[in-house]
Structure formats: C-alpha cells, structure tokens
Design an enzyme around this catalytic site. Structure first.
Site, short mmCIF file in Angstrom:
data_model
loop_
_atom_site.label_atom_id
_atom_site.label_comp_id
_atom_site.label_asym_id
_atom_site.label_seq_id
_atom_site.Cartn_x
_atom_site.Cartn_y
_atom_site.Cartn_z
N ARG A 1 -11.04 -5.13 -29.01
CA ARG A 1 -9.76 -5.77 -28.69
C ARG A 1 -9.81 -6.21 -27.24
O ARG A 1 -10.51 -5.62 -26.42
CB ARG A 1 -8.58 -4.81 -28.90
CG ARG A 1 -8.30 -4.45 -30.35
CD ARG A 1 -7.72 -5.65 -31.09
NE ARG A 1 -7.27 -5.30 -32.43
CZ ARG A 1 -7.98 -5.43 -33.53
NH1 ARG A 1 -9.24 -5.88 -33.45
NH2 ARG A 1 -7.48 -5.10 -34.71
N GLU B 1 -3.71 -13.57 -26.93
CA GLU B 1 -4.25 -14.40 -28.01
C GLU B 1 -3.16 -15.28 -28.61
O GLU B 1 -2.06 -14.78 -28.87
CB GLU B 1 -4.87 -13.50 -29.09
CG GLU B 1 -6.08 -12.72 -28.59
CD GLU B 1 -6.72 -11.86 -29.67
OE1 GLU B 1 -6.21 -11.84 -30.81
OE2 GLU B 1 -7.71 -11.20 -29.37
N HIS C 1 -10.98 -14.56 -32.30
CA HIS C 1 -10.68 -13.32 -33.04
C HIS C 1 -10.86 -13.52 -34.55
O HIS C 1 -9.98 -13.17 -35.34
CB HIS C 1 -9.25 -12.83 -32.74
CG HIS C 1 -9.06 -11.38 -33.04
ND1 HIS C 1 -8.06 -10.63 -32.45
CD2 HIS C 1 -9.72 -10.53 -33.87
CE1 HIS C 1 -8.11 -9.39 -32.91
NE2 HIS C 1 -9.11 -9.30 -33.77
#
Length: 357
Positions: free
Chosen positions: A254, A283, A302
C-alpha cells in the site's frame, strides 16, 4: 441456515474502484432473499468516512457488513452494529478496518485472500523486478531515439541479472512467500523480514534477517507488508538511506508503507537507481506528482496483479465468507483468527436474544 434471523441483512459499501464487483455480490444476495443495504458513493483520492447520523440506517440491522480499502470501518461503526456477526472485504486488504476493535467485540473479518490473488501479485512483482533490472523503459527509449544505444561490452551494458542478486522481501505473508518461491527459480538470494520470522531462520525459500540487514544487503527491496500501526511509513528517509547505492525499490503493498516524499528525494538525487510502484499515498496518483516525470520509475494504477483469474475467484470467495458468517461459522478466508472465541460468544448472545424476542 438463518433460522435465528427473520431476514438476513447485509450492508455493502460502494467503492468507485471495485463497484462492479460489489454490485455483483449485492445482486447475488438479493437473488437469495437477503436484504441488501448499500452505502454512499466514494470519492476518488480519499477514504470514505461514514457520518454518525447514518450509522443506524446503514448498520443497525446488518448481520454482515462489507467494506473495502476505500471505505472506513471504525470502532464507532462496529459499536453501532448491534446485530453484526462479521465483516467481509471483497479484496485482500483490511487496513481500513479497526481490527483491534473487531477482536474485542467478537466480530470476525473475512477477506479475499484467494490463491489467485497472491499468485498473481507474486508474478507481477517478479515482472516489475525484471523490468527494473533489465532497464525496460530505457531500452524502449533507445528504440524511440530518445536515448543513445551504448557500445557493446560490460561497461556499457544496462541490464543486470536476477540470478546472483540479493532480493529482500519486507512482509512475508502469502504474497511474500509466493514471490520468494519464484525468485528462487531465477537463482536469486532471497532475504525476508517480517514480525512472524526470527532472524537467521530459513523457510519458504528465504533467509530471515533484520530490516536493517535486508536494506543494506539487497539489490532489490520488495515491500509486501500488510498496513497497520507499525508498518505505516516503514520505508522512510532513514530506511532509504540504508539501501545500497544503485538498489531498486518495488512496492506492491500500500502507498502508506512508504514515505513518498523521501522516496522522491532519493530517486531525484540518484541515491537509489529506480522504483516500481503499484500503490501511492493518494490514489489515483495526482497529476502534479514528481513521480510521473521520472524516467527511472515504473508506475501502475494499483492493478498490476489484478488478473482475470483473480476477479473470477473474488465473488465466489466473498459469497462463501458471507454465507458462513450469517450461519455463525468461520469465514473461508479469515483475517483475525485471534477473535474466534469472542466471535462464538457474540453469536451465542445474538441467538439467545433473537429467541427470546
């Protein structure tokens, strides 16, 4: 299966990144006579925080609740969920759930820790390592005429082999172990650091070492930690300063695991050779981020390990986790086994209360 409850009720959040997945789960449940309550829409770039005024309407009747990596399940939410048996995250991440509070309250957490998930992420991690060590972007630039092709010979060679290199994996859960297995096939020396490992031990294709030793010795550092209070900003300015000059950093965990500003400084100064990042502090990655302009960085949004096989496995896993929790059973993929005894006591209380109504 649900004799102790008149109508099973499941809360399902909304998440712009995985809404089709959540919608499919909701539709499946409705088709099985389960009442589904949907949450408010999420906003890209932030984690959804639920308003206390909405707690009763959203969570008050829920027997199972589904959250995501962009939807916060706080202690206050859990305490407002008087009928709750468990939580299910459709994907593997659970960093937005207050796990300590869930354990205390006897609420189990199921998540999407399917085999396809960690195997896809392991394959993707090795791909990123190869792309960095073989200078994929730089070689592409040579073909495009952006860079000059170096003369043949060891001095001008751009690529480095994984074989004989040292790769350090921070976090040695299922993903980290799957990465190590694949790197062993390349002939790499693999180091691992995890709270679950004792330095000096051997296992799953890696040698356990301290974090400092891993950072100092690794040609490539792969971050694969779960996010908690001890792993946030684990790779900070001090940690990066310990890395070998010319080393690479790969983050498949992460964005919170890395101090992004410290990483940017190290990349700009040449302190480390490059990085491959699939996750970021915010993000989607802001257009203004200096990372977007760096030639020594591989950036993916991601999704690098989100294979077709993963998505095919996540919905059945989520459904099975939900059905088991509704029945007072352990989920198929259990995140917090330390909460099992408290969970059994909670389910027993809920059943007793339902029978005396």
């Amino acid at each position: 299966m649900h004799a102790e409850m008149e109508t099973p009720t499941v809360f399902i959040c909304r998440d712009h990144a995985v809404d089709p997945l959540l919608d499919e789960i909701a539709e499946n449940l409705r088709g099985s006579n389960v009442e589904v309550i949907r949450g408010p829409h999420s906003i890209p770039g932030s984690v959804l925080e639920y308003e206390p005024a909405a707690f009763t309407a959203l969570f008050g009747r829920a027997h199972v609740a589904m959250f995501s990596s962009r939807s916060r399940c706080s202690r206050a939410v859990l305490e407002a969920s008087g009928q709750l048996r468990g939580i299910v995250n459709p994907t593997i991440g659970t960093e937005t759930i207050d796990i300590a509070a869930a354990n205390e309250l006897g609420i189990l957490i199921g998540h999407g820790a399917v085999r396809e998930n960690y195997e896809s992420m392991a394959e993707a991690a090795v791909m990123l390592v190869l792309a960095l060590m073989y200078q994929l972007h730089a070689v592409e630039d040579i073909l495009k005429g952006v860079k000059v092709k170096p003369p043949p010979g060891a001095e001008g060679a751009m690529a480095r082999m994984i074989k004989g290199s040292t790769v350090g994996i921070i976090g040695f859960g299922k993903i980290g172990q799957a990465v190590a297995k694949r790197l062993n096939a390349f002939g790499a020396r693999v180091l691992a650091n995890s709270r679950s490992l004792t330095a000096g031990t051997q296992g799953e294709g890696a040698t356990a070492v301290s974090l400092e030793t891993l950072l100092r010795q690794s040609d490539v550092v792969i971050v694969a930690v779960a996010i908690n209070s001890t792993s946030r900003k684990l790779i900070d300015k001090t940690a990066i300063s310990l890395m070998k000059a010319g080393a690479y950093l790969v983050n498949i965990a992460r964005g919170d695991a890395i101090d992004e500003n410290a990483l940017i400084d190290a990349l700009q100064s040449g302190r480390i050779a490059g990085a491959a990042l699939d996750t970021f502090e915010v993000e989607p990655l802001p257009q203004s981020s200096p990372l977007r302009k760096m030639g020594n960085v591989i950036l993916t949004p991601h999704m690098i390990g989100h294979s077709k096989e993963v998505y095919e496995a996540l919905v059945p896993a989520a459904m099975e986790n939900i059905w088991r929790l509704l029945a007072g059973e352990l989920p198929l993929y259990l995140r917090n086994p330390e909460g099992v005894e408290a969970f059994r006591q909670r389910v027993s209380r809920l059943k007793t209360t339902a029978e005396t109504r």
